[in-house]
Design an enzyme around this catalytic site. Structure first.
Site, PDB file in Angstrom:
ATOM      1  N   VAL A   1      25.832 -15.613  10.910  1.00 23.49           N
ATOM      2  CA  VAL A   1      25.277 -16.943  10.664  1.00 23.49           C
ATOM      3  C   VAL A   1      25.049 -17.585  12.027  1.00 23.49           C
ATOM      4  CG1 VAL A   1      25.580 -19.173   9.544  1.00 23.49           C
ATOM      5  CG2 VAL A   1      26.555 -17.111   8.500  1.00 23.49           C
TER       6      VAL A   1
ATOM      7  N   ASP B   1      35.271 -16.465  -5.604  1.00 21.34           N
ATOM      8  CA  ASP B   1      35.741 -16.204  -4.234  1.00 21.34           C
ATOM      9  C   ASP B   1      36.135 -17.494  -3.523  1.00 21.34           C
ATOM     10  OD1 ASP B   1      36.464 -14.486  -2.186  1.00 21.34           O
ATOM     11  OD2 ASP B   1      34.474 -14.489  -1.253  1.00 21.34           O
TER      12      ASP B   1
ATOM     13  N   ASN C   1      30.165  -9.300   6.533  1.00 20.90           N
ATOM     14  CA  ASN C   1      30.089  -7.842   6.430  1.00 20.90           C
ATOM     15  C   ASN C   1      28.717  -7.294   6.788  1.00 20.90           C
ATOM     16  OD1 ASN C   1      32.756  -7.595   5.575  1.00 20.90           O
ATOM     17  ND2 ASN C   1      32.213  -7.880   3.421  1.00 20.90           N
TER      18      ASN C   1
ATOM     19  N   LYS D   1      30.363 -14.852  11.041  1.00 22.24           N
ATOM     20  CA  LYS D   1      30.073 -13.427  10.882  1.00 22.24           C
ATOM     21  C   LYS D   1      30.566 -12.963   9.523  1.00 22.24           C
ATOM     22  CE  LYS D   1      30.630 -10.702  14.469  1.00 22.24           C
ATOM     23  NZ  LYS D   1      31.236  -9.982  15.633  1.00 22.24           N
TER      24      LYS D   1
END
Length: 367
Positions: free
Chosen positions: A49, A159, A45, A43
């Protein structure tokens, strides 16, 4: 799957009224009803998936389903389109997740990705607390190879964290989630967007200074530290205190590590980006550090090295390395439906021009 031939420049995104247009592309034949959506496996924002099985041939994929409304509300369409653009460039690297194709409906965006079911590095770290140096070295080397490849394409990842590092069914690293990538950053260029995950932010990002590719090598150092010691290097439950630690606290390395490991951590987690390992010759500096001397990089790239951990998955339906919080969630029936095209505003459609992508061919994963 093949993208455009090597050496062929990708179309540059154009912007109008806040919309992102990647240029002409289409995938008119793909639709949600092509798949049986079996389980939620992640999951984010803007969506979920899901493990999906293509009806035509029984092939398994991870399908990332995003809500256009949520993306537009937060004005994040540029990040989604950047992710799609970066994914198309990554299909030839062994440690980067591959985009098989993408399509959209009036309400949703669909990324059809390689299905990787060895679990997140985060999942394994949570269970085992920390890794021995040989295992941490193997993962760090494969991640560094992937980051070095992105840098060769003038892409900063921005990230890197254990949640974005997956293991495949054999135990090799697969880097995923390219929504914060910055394209078009030449070796001497900088960028300045404040983004990333708090535990892994580099000092220059926190100071809101221009930063370059060396930001990714800081993140590699933070992830390596966490693999070896169980927590990120400057961690605090108080985020403000953690930022203070990142900016001002000297790096503290617990005992029990080799001199080579300590030196690499000190070099990657240097608060001055100009002095950080990788700031000059990029990936070459990482490869040549003594910590990685046991690694044959050519063998690593071609997956001739045996991973230190085998996830021992029995097949695509084996979900033991996914968080039960996800897999026990019911799959919404709307995800697999093709909605009435009249139901959506033209604004949502025009905001994602060029998102859909159809490959020249479609290979099936070995596992």
């Amino acid at each position: 799957m093949n993208s455009s031939p090597a050496g062929t420049p990708s179309p540059q995104p154009s912007r109008a009224n806040g919309n992102i247009n990647l240029g002409p592309s289409a995938n008119p034949n793909a639709q949600p009803t092509d798949f049986d959506f079996l389980k939620v496996i992640g999951k984010g924002n803007y969506g979920k998936v899901l493990l999906a099985k293509r009806k035509s041939d029984g092939a398994f994929y991870a399908v990332k389903v995003l809500q256009k409304k949520s993306i537009l509300k937060k004005k994040e369409q540029s990040h989604i389109m950047a992710e799609r653009s970066v994914l198309l460039k990554n299909v030839r690297h062994p440690f980067l997740v591959g985009l098989r194709y993408s399509f959209q409906t009036p309400e949703k965006l669909y990324f059809v990705l390689d299905y990787v079911n060895g679990g997140e590095l985060f999942f394994h770290l949570q269970r085992e607390r920390r890794f021995l140096e040989p295992r941490a070295r193997f993962y760090a080397a494969e991640v560094a190879s992937a980051i070095g490849y992105l840098h060769s394409l003038n892409i900063i990842y921005r990230d890197l964290k254990p949640e974005n590092i997956l293991l495949d069914c054999q135990g090799h690293v697969v880097l995923t989630d390219f929504g914060l990538c910055k394209e078009g950053v030449e070796p001497e260029d900088t960028t300045s967007t404040f983004c990333g995950t708090p535990e892994y932010l580099a000092p220059e990002v926190l100071r809101k200074e221009p930063y370059d590719r060396a930001v990714d090598w800081w993140c590699l150092g933070a992830v390596l530290y966490e693999m070896l010691h169980g927590l990120p290097p400057f961690y605090s439950q108080d985020v403000s205190q953690m930022y203070e630690n990142i900016l001002h606290q000297p790096l503290q390395i617990p005992g029990g590590r080799t001199v080579a490991a300590c030196d690499l951590l000190q070099s990657l987690l240097h608060k001055d980006q100009r002095q950080r390992l990788g700031s000059k010759a990029d990936f070459l500096e990482i490869k040549n550090h003594v910590f990685f001397s046991p690694i044959n990089w050519d063998d690593l790239y071609h997956k001739r090295l045996t991973p230190p951990f085998n996830p021992n998955v029995t097949g695509p339906a084996d979900l033991k390395h996914f968080d039960p919080e996800f897999t026990q969630e019911a799959v919404s029936k709307s995800i697999g439906c093709t909605p009435d095209t009249v139901a959506s505003s033209s604004g949502a459609s025009s905001a994602f021009l060029g998102f859909s992508y159809a490959p020249e061919d479609d290979d099936i994963l070995d596992c």
